[in-house]
Design a protein around this motif. Structure first.
Motif, mmCIF file in Angstrom:
data_model
loop_
_atom_site.group_PDB
_atom_site.id
_atom_site.type_symbol
_atom_site.label_atom_id
_atom_site.label_comp_id
_atom_site.label_asym_id
_atom_site.label_seq_id
_atom_site.Cartn_x
_atom_site.Cartn_y
_atom_site.Cartn_z
ATOM 1 N N SER A 179 0.845 -1.188 0.000
ATOM 2 C CA SER A 179 0.000 0.000 0.000
ATOM 3 C C SER A 179 0.884 1.244 0.000
ATOM 4 N N ASN A 274 -7.407 4.741 3.635
ATOM 5 C CA ASN A 274 -6.431 3.659 3.752
ATOM 6 C C ASN A 274 -6.824 2.658 4.837
ATOM 7 N N HIS A 278 -7.482 -1.126 4.089
ATOM 8 C CA HIS A 278 -6.595 -2.050 4.811
ATOM 9 C C HIS A 278 -7.369 -3.277 5.278
ATOM 10 N N ASP A 282 -6.568 -5.166 1.760
ATOM 11 C CA ASP A 282 -5.183 -5.571 1.977
ATOM 12 C C ASP A 282 -5.061 -6.863 2.782
ATOM 13 N N ARG A 301 -0.881 -1.233 -4.569
ATOM 14 C CA ARG A 301 -2.087 -0.400 -4.430
ATOM 15 C C ARG A 301 -1.688 1.033 -4.111
ATOM 16 N N TYR A 302 -2.313 1.962 -4.824
ATOM 17 C CA TYR A 302 -2.170 3.383 -4.515
ATOM 18 C C TYR A 302 -3.574 3.948 -4.355
ATOM 19 N N PHE A 306 -5.412 -0.033 -7.958
ATOM 20 C CA PHE A 306 -4.451 -1.093 -7.689
ATOM 21 C C PHE A 306 -4.287 -2.008 -8.898
#
Length: 499
Positions: A179, A274, A278, A282, A301-302, A306
């Motif tokens: 991330s 985020n 997450h 994520d 991932r940005y 992603f």
């Protein structure tokens, strides 16, 4: 600075003050005590000393977060309403940002900064601080549509920035390595390096270029609060996050309550986003990769954008199915037009040539079109060039601005365009993208010359003068970024590029 009365020196408790015999210590007890309210907010210290003092407080929080992964923090709010931290948050804001609904600018607030910050600190401590609705305006996009832009009031920006800094001390110890978006010490080029290194070194044959539809506007508030409560139990922190989520939007003179999404333009929004991904993506991806994948799987991932790479198509197909179900469970969905599964990677050219399928498809990530093609030696290589859509939009925006600046004279316009070109190079000057950089410079020069011709119809702009303008004001393209594997190897020191 946290309460009336005499001050204490900052200390770290040897033993948790609220710890019962035989029970685990709580995280908040290990944060230590700062100076009591009533002390000058760093009046006898320079800014470097203030920063060091604030950083030491967050370091203690970070140490507990690392040591106690399942611990909840229930005493954090005093870090936020610390006058020194509020001052640092104020100073870190952009000076020229547009004011919110109350019209207060950065400069106006700073005219009596210490009194304003002290008043804000007291309201935060007493619970009388109220979040204001976000002023929403619309700006035109290159495709003719309009982009909504949110402008919070200045005090909301200050408090959100301070809160985000405190919470980052905890969540940066939890967030996973792949991330990259809106995280301290991480950048878009680090994400690009990680992706390029992973694609060229891992067994990647298929790439999923994914985007979540309207992510920042569709985040579910209840789920978000539940996710935050995994690590934060301080009711004051949770209460203020709810205040920002529920403050609403001021549009056309009417306040509309926000039932979902994060505050537009708010300093806290990237962190909340985020946190949401997450837990939604994520952690789930890490489990999926180890439990279900039959081959190599990589991801970068940005924010909500992603890219996932797969060795085997069966993994890619199953991941698409499982991902849609996972997002749907948390009221999210993939954007149908911006999400694609393509054949891509080191072996894509040879595999497609065998089937007579033509060249591999391309995908865009963080402003770069990623292409797998053969170099002069006939070897397959990954190229990253400026995305055509991004360049066209940038040139269209500059064309409008140039019309307003062209009358200011050659020197003023030349200095401005030179800065524009240098700024473009700083981001897009990656190895293999020289031709696109040169093309951008030529387009800028052509627009400038056309503007000069319209400005003075009697004066003929010769090629010689055009070249002189370019040589004097528009720097030549220069690759400023190293190859991904070089920079990424130094930064990670052998670690996986996608973890």
């Amino acid at each position: 600075m946290y309460g009336d009365g005499k001050s204490d020196r900052p200390v770290v408790p040897v033993k948790s003050p609220n710890k019962e015999p035989g029970t685990p210590g709580t995280a908040e007890a290990m944060e230590g005590r700062g100076l009591a309210k009533g002390n000058p907010g760093g009046g006898h210290r320079d800014r470097a000393q203030v920063r060091e003092f604030l950083q030491q407080a967050l370091d203690r929080v970070r140490e507990v977060a690392v040591r106690e992964k399942k611990e909840k923090f229930n005493t954090l709010w005093h870090h936020v309403y610390n006058v020194d931290r509020l001052r640092e948050a104020y100073l870190s804001l952009k000076r020229a940002s547009a004011p919110g609904m109350d019209g207060t600018t950065w400069q106006a607030y700073g005219e009596d900064l210490e009194a304003n910050l002290l008043d804000l600190s007291v309201r935060l401590k007493q619970g009388s601080y109220q979040a204001k609705p976000v002023l929403r305006v619309y700006i035109p996009k290159a495709d003719g549509k309009q982009r909504p832009v949110g402008m919070p009031v200045l005090e909301d920006k200050i408090v959100q920035r301070a809160t985000a800094e405190v919470l980052n001390a905890i969540y940066e110890t939890d967030f996973i390595g792949f991330s990259y978006g809106f995280r301290p010490g991480r950048s878009q080029h680090q994400a690009l390096d990680a992706l390029a290194t992973a694609i060229t070194t891992k067994k990647v044959n298929y790439v999923l270029d994914a985007d979540i539809r309207g992510f920042f506007d569709t985040i579910d508030h209840e789920w978000l609060i539940k996710f935050v409560e995994h690590r934060i139990s301080d009711k004051r922190v949770l209460r203020h996050i709810r205040k920002w989520l529920n403050a609403g939007v001021l549009e056309d003179g009417e306040v509309r309550l926000a039932e979902k999404g994060t505050p537009q333009g708010g300093s806290i929004s990237p962190l909340l986003a985020n946190i949401y991904l997450h837990y939604v993506f994520d952690l789930w991806f890490e489990q999926w990769r180890h439990r279900h994948a039959t081959g190599d799987v990589i991801v970068v991932r940005y924010a909500d954008d992603f890219v996932v790479g797969f060795q085997r198509q069966q993994d890619a197909d199953q991941f698409m199915i499982d991902l849609r179900e996972r997002l749907l469970a948390f009221k999210l969905e993939l954007h149908p037009e911006k999400t694609r599964l393509i054949e891509f990677g080191r072996f894509a050219i040879a595999n497609r040539e065998k089937r007579g399928a033509g060249k591999p498809e391309t995908f865009v990530f963080l402003g770069f079109t990623h292409i797998y093609a053969k170099n002069r030696n006939g070897r397959s290589t990954l190229k990253r060039i400026t995305a055509l859509k991004k360049m066209v939009a940038k040139l269209a925006d500059l064309r409008e601005k140039l019309r307003k600046h062209i009358h200011k004279g050659t020197r003023a316009v030349g200095e401005w365009l030179g800065k524009v070109v240098v700024g473009h190079y700083r981001y897009y000057a990656v190895p293999g993208n020289y031709d696109a950089l040169a093309s951008f410079r030529v387009r800028i020069l052509e627009m400038w010359v056309r503007g000069l011709r319209r400005l003075s119809q009697r004066t003929r702009i010769t090629k010689a003068r055009m070249y002189r303008l370019a040589d004097q004001w528009l720097p030549q393209p220069k690759i400023v970024h190293p190859y991904p594997e070089q920079r990424f190897a130094v930064r990670t020191q052998g670690k996986s590029p996608v973890r």
